[in-house]
Scaffold this motif. Structure first.
Motif, PDB file in Angstrom:
ATOM      1  N   MET A   1       1.134  -1.341  -0.101  1.00  8.67           N
ATOM      2  CA  MET A   1       0.078  -0.192  -0.347  1.00  8.67           C
ATOM      3  C   MET A   1       0.980   1.314   0.011  1.00  8.67           C
ATOM      4  SD  MET A   1      -3.625   0.471   2.215  1.00  8.67           S
ATOM      5  CE  MET A   1      -4.361   2.103   1.329  1.00  8.67           C
ATOM      6  N   GLY A   2       2.536   1.171   0.127  1.00 10.39           N
ATOM      7  CA  GLY A   2       2.771   2.595   0.469  1.00 10.39           C
ATOM      8  C   GLY A   2       2.946   2.613   1.492  1.00 10.39           C
ATOM      9  N   LEU A   3       3.214   3.793   1.479  1.00 13.37           N
ATOM     10  CA  LEU A   3       3.960   4.726   2.715  1.00 13.37           C
ATOM     11  C   LEU A   3       2.401   4.928   3.179  1.00 13.37           C
ATOM     12  CD1 LEU A   3       6.662   7.487   2.106  1.00 13.37           C
ATOM     13  CD2 LEU A   3       6.526   4.847   3.411  1.00 13.37           C
ATOM     14  N   ILE A   4       1.318   4.979   3.480  1.00 15.63           N
ATOM     15  CA  ILE A   4       0.304   5.652   3.954  1.00 15.63           C
ATOM     16  C   ILE A   4      -0.910   4.486   4.514  1.00 15.63           C
ATOM     17  CG2 ILE A   4      -1.231   6.037   1.428  1.00 15.63           C
ATOM     18  CD1 ILE A   4      -2.232   8.501   2.633  1.00 15.63           C
ATOM     19  N   GLY A   5      -1.098   4.150   5.303  1.00 11.83           N
ATOM     20  CA  GLY A   5      -1.859   3.324   6.320  1.00 11.83           C
ATOM     21  C   GLY A   5      -3.515   3.477   6.166  1.00 11.83           C
ATOM     22  N   ARG A   6      -4.801   2.312   5.499  1.00 13.32           N
ATOM     23  CA  ARG A   6      -5.380   2.293   5.156  1.00 13.32           C
ATOM     24  C   ARG A   6      -6.217   2.856   6.135  1.00 13.32           C
ATOM     25  NH1 ARG A   6      -7.265  -3.604   2.812  1.00 13.32           N
ATOM     26  NH2 ARG A   6      -5.041  -4.391   2.128  1.00 13.32           N
ATOM     27  N   LYS A   7      -6.143   3.311   7.220  1.00 20.68           N
ATOM     28  CA  LYS A   7      -6.532   4.280   8.230  1.00 20.68           C
ATOM     29  C   LYS A   7      -7.004   5.866   7.535  1.00 20.68           C
ATOM     30  CE  LYS A   7      -6.978   1.110  12.215  1.00 20.68           C
ATOM     31  NZ  LYS A   7      -6.489   0.542  13.415  1.00 20.68           N
ATOM     32  N   GLU A   8      -5.621   5.652   7.655  1.00 18.18           N
ATOM     33  CA  GLU A   8      -5.095   6.908   7.285  1.00 18.18           C
ATOM     34  C   GLU A   8      -5.523   7.428   5.406  1.00 18.18           C
ATOM     35  OE1 GLU A   8      -1.531  10.248   6.552  1.00 18.18           O
ATOM     36  OE2 GLU A   8      -0.775   8.463   7.308  1.00 18.18           O
ATOM     37  N   ALA A   9      -5.747   6.686   5.388  1.00 16.49           N
ATOM     38  CA  ALA A   9      -6.296   6.515   3.043  1.00 16.49           C
ATOM     39  C   ALA A   9      -7.558   7.149   3.967  1.00 16.49           C
ATOM     40  CB  ALA A   9      -5.695   5.387   2.664  1.00 16.49           C
ATOM     41  N   PHE A  10      -8.599   6.113   4.051  1.00 11.88           N
ATOM     42  CA  PHE A  10      -9.960   5.943   4.454  1.00 11.88           C
ATOM     43  C   PHE A  10     -10.146   7.860   5.123  1.00 11.88           C
ATOM     44  CE2 PHE A  10     -13.203   5.511   7.340  1.00 11.88           C
ATOM     45  CZ  PHE A  10     -14.430   5.846   7.179  1.00 11.88           C
ATOM     46  N   LEU A  11      -9.406   8.008   5.892  1.00 13.70           N
ATOM     47  CA  LEU A  11      -9.470   9.254   7.053  1.00 13.70           C
ATOM     48  C   LEU A  11      -9.691  10.653   5.587  1.00 13.70           C
ATOM     49  CD1 LEU A  11      -8.235   8.925  10.074  1.00 13.70           C
ATOM     50  CD2 LEU A  11     -10.782   9.306   9.810  1.00 13.70           C
ATOM     51  N   ARG A  12      -7.965  10.582   4.690  1.00 15.13           N
ATOM     52  CA  ARG A  12      -7.976  11.638   3.302  1.00 15.13           C
ATOM     53  C   ARG A  12      -8.889  11.271   2.826  1.00 15.13           C
ATOM     54  NH1 ARG A  12      -3.970  13.926   4.109  1.00 15.13           N
ATOM     55  NH2 ARG A  12      -2.141  13.007   5.563  1.00 15.13           N
ATOM     56  N   VAL A  13      -9.484  10.416   2.045  1.00 23.41           N
ATOM     57  CA  VAL A  13     -10.881  10.074   1.579  1.00 23.41           C
ATOM     58  C   VAL A  13     -12.384  10.675   2.142  1.00 23.41           C
ATOM     59  CG1 VAL A  13     -12.085   8.963   0.321  1.00 23.41           C
ATOM     60  CG2 VAL A  13      -9.867   8.535  -0.412  1.00 23.41           C
ATOM     61  N   LEU A  14     -12.404  10.606   3.078  1.00 24.00           N
ATOM     62  CA  LEU A  14     -13.635  11.341   3.681  1.00 24.00           C
ATOM     63  C   LEU A  14     -13.447  12.852   3.965  1.00 24.00           C
ATOM     64  CD1 LEU A  14     -16.450  10.178   5.481  1.00 24.00           C
ATOM     65  CD2 LEU A  14     -14.751  10.320   7.159  1.00 24.00           C
ATOM     66  N   SER A  59     -11.111  24.442  -0.716  1.00 27.99           N
ATOM     67  CA  SER A  59     -11.399  23.373  -2.041  1.00 27.99           C
ATOM     68  C   SER A  59      -9.192  23.338  -1.533  1.00 27.99           C
ATOM     69  CB  SER A  59     -11.222  24.927  -2.988  1.00 27.99           C
ATOM     70  OG  SER A  59     -13.285  24.681  -2.997  1.00 27.99           O
ATOM     71  N   ALA A  60      -8.626  24.097  -1.276  1.00 27.75           N
ATOM     72  CA  ALA A  60      -7.094  23.962  -1.451  1.00 27.75           C
ATOM     73  C   ALA A  60      -7.031  22.934   0.125  1.00 27.75           C
ATOM     74  CB  ALA A  60      -6.513  25.129  -0.578  1.00 27.75           C
ATOM     75  N   ALA A  61      -7.647  22.949   0.530  1.00 33.26           N
ATOM     76  CA  ALA A  61      -7.653  21.649   1.996  1.00 33.26           C
ATOM     77  C   ALA A  61      -7.674  20.238   0.893  1.00 33.26           C
ATOM     78  CB  ALA A  61      -8.421  21.737   2.763  1.00 33.26           C
ATOM     79  N   ALA A  62      -8.731  19.984   0.267  1.00 35.52           N
ATOM     80  CA  ALA A  62      -8.834  18.776  -0.391  1.00 35.52           C
ATOM     81  C   ALA A  62      -8.516  18.967  -1.482  1.00 35.52           C
ATOM     82  CB  ALA A  62     -10.525  19.054  -0.871  1.00 35.52           C
ATOM     83  N   VAL A  63      -8.014  19.706  -2.174  1.00 36.91           N
ATOM     84  CA  VAL A  63      -6.531  19.082  -2.884  1.00 36.91           C
ATOM     85  C   VAL A  63      -5.650  18.752  -2.649  1.00 36.91           C
ATOM     86  CG1 VAL A  63      -4.805  19.992  -4.839  1.00 36.91           C
ATOM     87  CG2 VAL A  63      -7.400  20.971  -4.776  1.00 36.91           C
ATOM     88  N   TYR A  64      -4.810  19.761  -0.939  1.00 38.75           N
ATOM     89  CA  TYR A  64      -3.817  18.903  -0.820  1.00 38.75           C
ATOM     90  C   TYR A  64      -4.121  17.554   0.101  1.00 38.75           C
ATOM     91  CZ  TYR A  64      -1.391  18.126   4.223  1.00 38.75           C
ATOM     92  OH  TYR A  64      -0.216  18.008   5.132  1.00 38.75           O
ATOM     93  N   ASN A  65      -4.927  17.015   0.498  1.00 41.96           N
ATOM     94  CA  ASN A  65      -5.648  15.365   1.139  1.00 41.96           C
ATOM     95  C   ASN A  65      -5.002  14.676   0.095  1.00 41.96           C
ATOM     96  OD1 ASN A  65      -5.507  16.325   4.242  1.00 41.96           O
ATOM     97  ND2 ASN A  65      -7.299  17.104   3.967  1.00 41.96           N
ATOM     98  N   LEU A  66      -5.613  15.411  -0.887  1.00 43.58           N
ATOM     99  CA  LEU A  66      -5.569  14.119  -2.319  1.00 43.58           C
ATOM    100  C   LEU A  66      -4.001  13.819  -2.767  1.00 43.58           C
ATOM    101  CD1 LEU A  66      -7.556  12.666  -4.870  1.00 43.58           C
ATOM    102  CD2 LEU A  66      -6.758  14.901  -5.753  1.00 43.58           C
ATOM    103  N   LEU A  67      -3.552  15.288  -2.729  1.00 44.47           N
ATOM    104  CA  LEU A  67      -2.025  14.898  -3.023  1.00 44.47           C
ATOM    105  C   LEU A  67      -1.807  14.225  -1.887  1.00 44.47           C
ATOM    106  CD1 LEU A  67      -0.624  18.470  -4.272  1.00 44.47           C
ATOM    107  CD2 LEU A  67      -1.111  16.356  -5.566  1.00 44.47           C
ATOM    108  N   GLN A  68      -1.793  14.221  -0.359  1.00 44.58           N
ATOM    109  CA  GLN A  68      -1.098  13.621   0.460  1.00 44.58           C
ATOM    110  C   GLN A  68      -1.718  11.990   0.023  1.00 44.58           C
ATOM    111  OE1 GLN A  68       0.858  14.284   1.732  1.00 44.58           O
ATOM    112  NE2 GLN A  68       0.770  15.579   3.024  1.00 44.58           N
ATOM    113  N   LEU A  69      -3.043  11.355  -0.312  1.00 42.52           N
ATOM    114  CA  LEU A  69      -3.150  10.842  -0.829  1.00 42.52           C
ATOM    115  C   LEU A  69      -2.551   9.821  -1.809  1.00 42.52           C
ATOM    116  CD1 LEU A  69      -5.348   8.786   0.121  1.00 42.52           C
ATOM    117  CD2 LEU A  69      -7.129   9.554  -1.684  1.00 42.52           C
ATOM    118  N   PHE A  70      -2.302  10.573  -2.521  1.00 38.98           N
ATOM    119  CA  PHE A  70      -1.677  10.374  -3.963  1.00 38.98           C
ATOM    120  C   PHE A  70      -0.144  10.078  -3.436  1.00 38.98           C
ATOM    121  CE2 PHE A  70      -4.444  12.180  -7.011  1.00 38.98           C
ATOM    122  CZ  PHE A  70      -4.800  10.687  -7.288  1.00 38.98           C
ATOM    123  N   ARG A  71       0.882  10.952  -2.596  1.00 33.53           N
ATOM    124  CA  ARG A  71       1.674  10.423  -1.556  1.00 33.53           C
ATOM    125  C   ARG A  71       2.355   9.546  -1.664  1.00 33.53           C
ATOM    126  NH1 ARG A  71       3.147   9.509   3.664  1.00 33.53           N
ATOM    127  NH2 ARG A  71       1.260  10.991   3.578  1.00 33.53           N
ATOM    128  N   GLY A  72       1.700   8.797  -1.097  1.00 32.40           N
ATOM    129  CA  GLY A  72       1.236   7.477  -0.325  1.00 32.40           C
ATOM    130  C   GLY A  72       1.110   6.372  -1.201  1.00 32.40           C
TER     131      GLY A  72
END
Length: 181
Positions: A1-14, A59-72
């Protein structure tokens, strides 16, 4: 899954979904009323600067979390494979997550404070109450602000996970060791 865990990924998507919902609820909210039998008044989020800032920040925070999700998913390796080379990355992610939480919370709080003038009015400045005339508009803004606070809470949890990922690099045994005589 990379550097991001499932819980963190779920929270970022949420958080992404809630932030987009908040920005859309505020940005597309409008109500038109006929005032004084001939004056047509339309209430939009552009009437209050705090709501404009809220839409941009969410909007910027949503983009930031999307980038963090892809970073993982882009960075190779897993949490077990991390070495001290990733300490700087962990520090930067922790600080960015902290900044995002504080900025989103501050924008929501400023929007709530400014929206209270629409609910209560301000007699000393001769500002009239707007929510008694534009009730649907105000209720939708209130729902959006509530969504924004939920997103802030979820982002605080993500920030706590980021703090855990950072501080697990530092051994508590070495940190608490006292100097020998």
């Amino acid at each position: 899954m990379g550097l991001i865990g499932r819980k963190e990924a779920f929270l970022r998507v949420l958080v992404i979904l809630i932030m987009v919902l908040t920005a859309c609820l505020v940005g597309f909210d409008a109500q038109t009323k006929l005032l004084f039998y001939s004056i047509v008044r339309k209430a939009t989020f552009r009437d209050m600067n705090a709501l404009i800032v809220l839409v941009w920040i969410d909007s910027a925070a949503a983009v930031y979390n999307l980038l963090q999700l892809f970073r993982g998913y882009v960075l190779p390796g897993s949490k077990e494979d991390l070495t001290s080379n990733y300490k700087y990355l962990a520090w930067s992610l922790f600080l960015l997550d902290q900044a995002a939480v504080y900025i989103v919370f501050a924008a929501n709080s400023a929007a709530v404070q400014a929206s209270m003038f629409a609910v209560t009015g301000e007699s000393s400045l001769q500002w009239m109450k707007l929510c008694n005339r534009f009730t649907r508009f105000c209720m939708q803004i209130a729902g959006a602000l509530l969504c924004g606070y939920f997103a802030s809470i979820f982002m605080a949890v993500i920030s706590a996970m980021s703090a855990y990922n950072l501080f697990r690099f530092y051994s508590s045994k070495q940190f608490l060791l006292l100097k020998g005589k």
